[in-house]
Design a protein around this motif. Structure first.
Motif, mmCIF file in Angstrom:
data_model
loop_
_atom_site.group_PDB
_atom_site.id
_atom_site.type_symbol
_atom_site.label_atom_id
_atom_site.label_comp_id
_atom_site.label_asym_id
_atom_site.label_seq_id
_atom_site.Cartn_x
_atom_site.Cartn_y
_atom_site.Cartn_z
ATOM 1 N N LEU A 118 0.828 -1.199 0.000
ATOM 2 C CA LEU A 118 0.000 0.000 0.000
ATOM 3 C C LEU A 118 0.869 1.258 0.000
ATOM 4 O O LEU A 118 1.972 1.270 0.557
ATOM 5 N N PRO A 119 0.377 2.334 -0.595
ATOM 6 C CA PRO A 119 1.172 3.580 -0.615
ATOM 7 C C PRO A 119 1.350 4.188 0.764
ATOM 8 O O PRO A 119 2.262 4.982 0.974
ATOM 9 N N TYR A 120 0.498 3.844 1.704
ATOM 10 C CA TYR A 120 0.617 4.371 3.061
ATOM 11 C C TYR A 120 1.114 3.296 4.029
ATOM 12 O O TYR A 120 0.888 3.367 5.232
ATOM 13 N N ALA A 121 1.828 2.300 3.504
ATOM 14 C CA ALA A 121 2.323 1.200 4.338
ATOM 15 C C ALA A 121 3.290 1.715 5.397
ATOM 16 O O ALA A 121 3.844 2.824 5.295
ATOM 17 N N SER A 122 3.523 0.904 6.405
ATOM 18 C CA SER A 122 4.431 1.253 7.488
ATOM 19 C C SER A 122 5.801 1.642 6.964
ATOM 20 O O SER A 122 6.337 1.012 6.047
ATOM 21 N N ARG A 123 6.382 2.654 7.595
ATOM 22 C CA ARG A 123 7.702 3.136 7.205
ATOM 23 C C ARG A 123 8.810 2.617 8.109
ATOM 24 O O ARG A 123 9.945 3.081 8.034
ATOM 25 N N ASN A 124 8.486 1.670 8.970
ATOM 26 C CA ASN A 124 9.504 1.136 9.857
ATOM 27 C C ASN A 124 9.306 -0.372 10.012
ATOM 28 O O ASN A 124 8.583 -0.991 9.228
ATOM 29 N N ASP A 125 9.939 -0.967 10.990
ATOM 30 C CA ASP A 125 9.907 -2.416 11.164
ATOM 31 C C ASP A 125 8.754 -2.894 12.041
ATOM 32 O O ASP A 125 8.753 -4.046 12.487
ATOM 33 N N ALA A 126 7.812 -2.040 12.331
ATOM 34 C CA ALA A 126 6.580 -2.435 13.015
ATOM 35 C C ALA A 126 5.427 -2.370 12.015
ATOM 36 O O ALA A 126 5.556 -1.802 10.928
ATOM 37 N N MET A 127 4.292 -2.950 12.389
ATOM 38 C CA MET A 127 3.143 -2.977 11.477
ATOM 39 C C MET A 127 1.852 -3.080 12.264
ATOM 40 O O MET A 127 1.753 -3.853 13.226
#
Length: 461
Positions: A118-127
């Protein structure tokens, strides 16, 4: 929720799925046009959701999530308190004398990398792989809508952003920090949870059927004797010991649990060693146990301890292992009378075809601590809990997925996986790296379902 290949590039604030026509049911006063009124708060709720989804934080580290959630609650007129039981947030909206209705949502995400595309997916190693971001956005959106509907209810609304739900530690921490003493004992606590059902549906459990299982998380430390891989006879290898424990634990469900009982046991983490040519001196296992009831959970936990101790002794360990119950939660049983009233309100809002039965789940929650299960902490009885599952799957994708007779978990009614060449992939489940609510169709009913439940409870007294 859907698999990533079925997602549009991104949700449009102005174009969510058209609201379903209301059905026959009991609606609180002033709620006849609630689904339409949700449109007034939809854009800020969507913006809030996208921000939360892109910036998740794991249990115990939710400082920025708490700040984002708090600012959203403050914007709709709530009095804020931060730092309750860790990063917990409480927003209070006062509107005269009346019931104290609490809405609870969770702040934390999971320690895993998102692969939804997704274009707004998480930007780090968490979700946010369990929908907690949707729960937060819906709770703040419900507070916003209730503030706009202040002429339709009287009482006090409290919105709780709870930390550390995934580790089953946050509810207890908030209660120990004086949650009810500081903010007043609730007349009801409401919550909802994302589930792989079509958007626009909700599901309630029948009376005496737990919504979620009892569960516990354990840390096990197995002690060995470290050494050189060239002289294994001079060491006691905790990795081999851990492998034996993991294998033997599989017999707890297969051979020690009655077929009619429901128990799951999973070794979710195994940690040992720092180099391939070094035999480490210890290994650590993280174990999750779930059961339909407290007695079954107790039996499973006793079996885990017995097996860990026995395998450690069989390996000649230099010291006994450490088995620590990190957290534990009771099965989630909702108050039948209050749940019946909320179910009727949901039926009036969504229509009878969209209010589904929930058969129970082996997922677990610390939400029971807000009610009678937490009597040892807050010293009160009789706090009713109402909890329902919330559909988050794209309805069109759902229809394609289930048109061949498969159910929401990708199996046929008889329980066989439908994985032929023409079978559509099932929606990605919670805790999958591909999990993603179809926010364009899920957010509106999520806000509406929580708002109508609150209005029902405000009208109850």
């Amino acid at each position: 929720m859907t698999s990533p290949s079925h997602h549009a590039p991104g949700p449009a604030p102005a174009g969510p799925e058209a609201p379903p026509a209301p059905g026959r049911g009991s609606l609180p006063p002033g709620a006849e046009h609630l689904l339409t009124r949700v449109g007034e708060v939809l854009k800020p709720a969507l913006t809030h959701y996208l921000d939360l989804h892109a910036h998740p934080e794991v249990s115990g580290e939710e400082a920025c999530t708490a700040d984002r959630f708090g600012r959203r609650l403050a914007a709709v007129g709530c009095e804020l308190t931060h730092g309750v039981g860790g990063h917990g947030v409480v927003g209070v909206l006062r509107n005269g004398d009346g019931p104290r209705v609490w809405l609870r949502a969770e702040l934390d995400a999971l320690p895993m990398r998102e692969r939804s595309g997704l274009p707004y997916a998480s930007r780090n190693d968490a979700m946010h792989a369990c929908g907690h971001d949707l729960h937060l956005a819906a709770a703040a959106g419900a507070a916003d809508l209730l503030a706009r509907l202040s002429d339709r209810w009287r009482g006090t609304l409290l919105v709780v952003g709870q930390p550390a739900e995934e580790t089953l530690a946050g509810a207890a921490a908030m209660l120990r920090d004086g949650l009810y003493e500081r903010f007043g004992r609730p007349d009801v606590v409401l919550a909802q949870h994302a589930a792989p059902m079509p958007s626009g549906t909700v599901a309630h459990a029948a009376e005496q059927t737990p919504m979620a299982a009892a569960g516990a998380v354990l840390d096990v430390v197995l002690h060995g004797r470290g050494g050189h891989v060239a002289t294994p006879h001079l060491a006691v290898d905790p990795v081999v010991m851990a492998a034996a424990v993991v294998t033997r634990l599989q017999s707890v469900v297969a051979r020690e649990t009655a077929p009619a009982d429901q128990v799951t046991l999973t070794v979710g983490t195994v940690r040992a060693g720092t180099a391939a040519n070094v035999i480490p001196d210890h290994a650590v296992l993280g174990i999750a146990v779930r059961a339909a009831g407290e007695a079954s959970l107790d039996r499973a936990l006793a079996a885990v301890r017995r097996i860990v101790l026995a395998e450690s002794a069989a390996a000649g360990a230099p010291r006994e292992p450490e088995v620590t119950v990190v957290s534990r939660s009771a099965a989630l049983l909702c108050d039948p009378h209050t749940t019946g009233s909320v179910r009727r309100a949901h039926t009036g809002l969504l229509g009878p075809a969209r209010v589904l039965p929930w058969p129970g789940s082996m997922a677990t929650e610390d939400f029971p601590l807000f009610g009678d299960a937490g009597t040892a902490i807050h010293g009160e009885r009789g706090i009713p809990l109402v909890y329902w599952m919330l559909g988050v799957a794209d309805p069109d994708t759902w229809r394609r997925t289930t048109s061949d007779g498969t159910t929401s978990d990708g199996t046929t009614p008889g329980g066989t996986k439908s994985d032929g060449p023409d079978a559509a992939p099932p929606p990605a489940p919670n805790h999958s790296p591909h999990f993603a609510p179809h926010i364009g169709s899920a957010l509106r009913p999520a806000i509406a379902a929580l708002t109508i439940a609150a209005l029902d409870r405000f009208a109850a007294v």
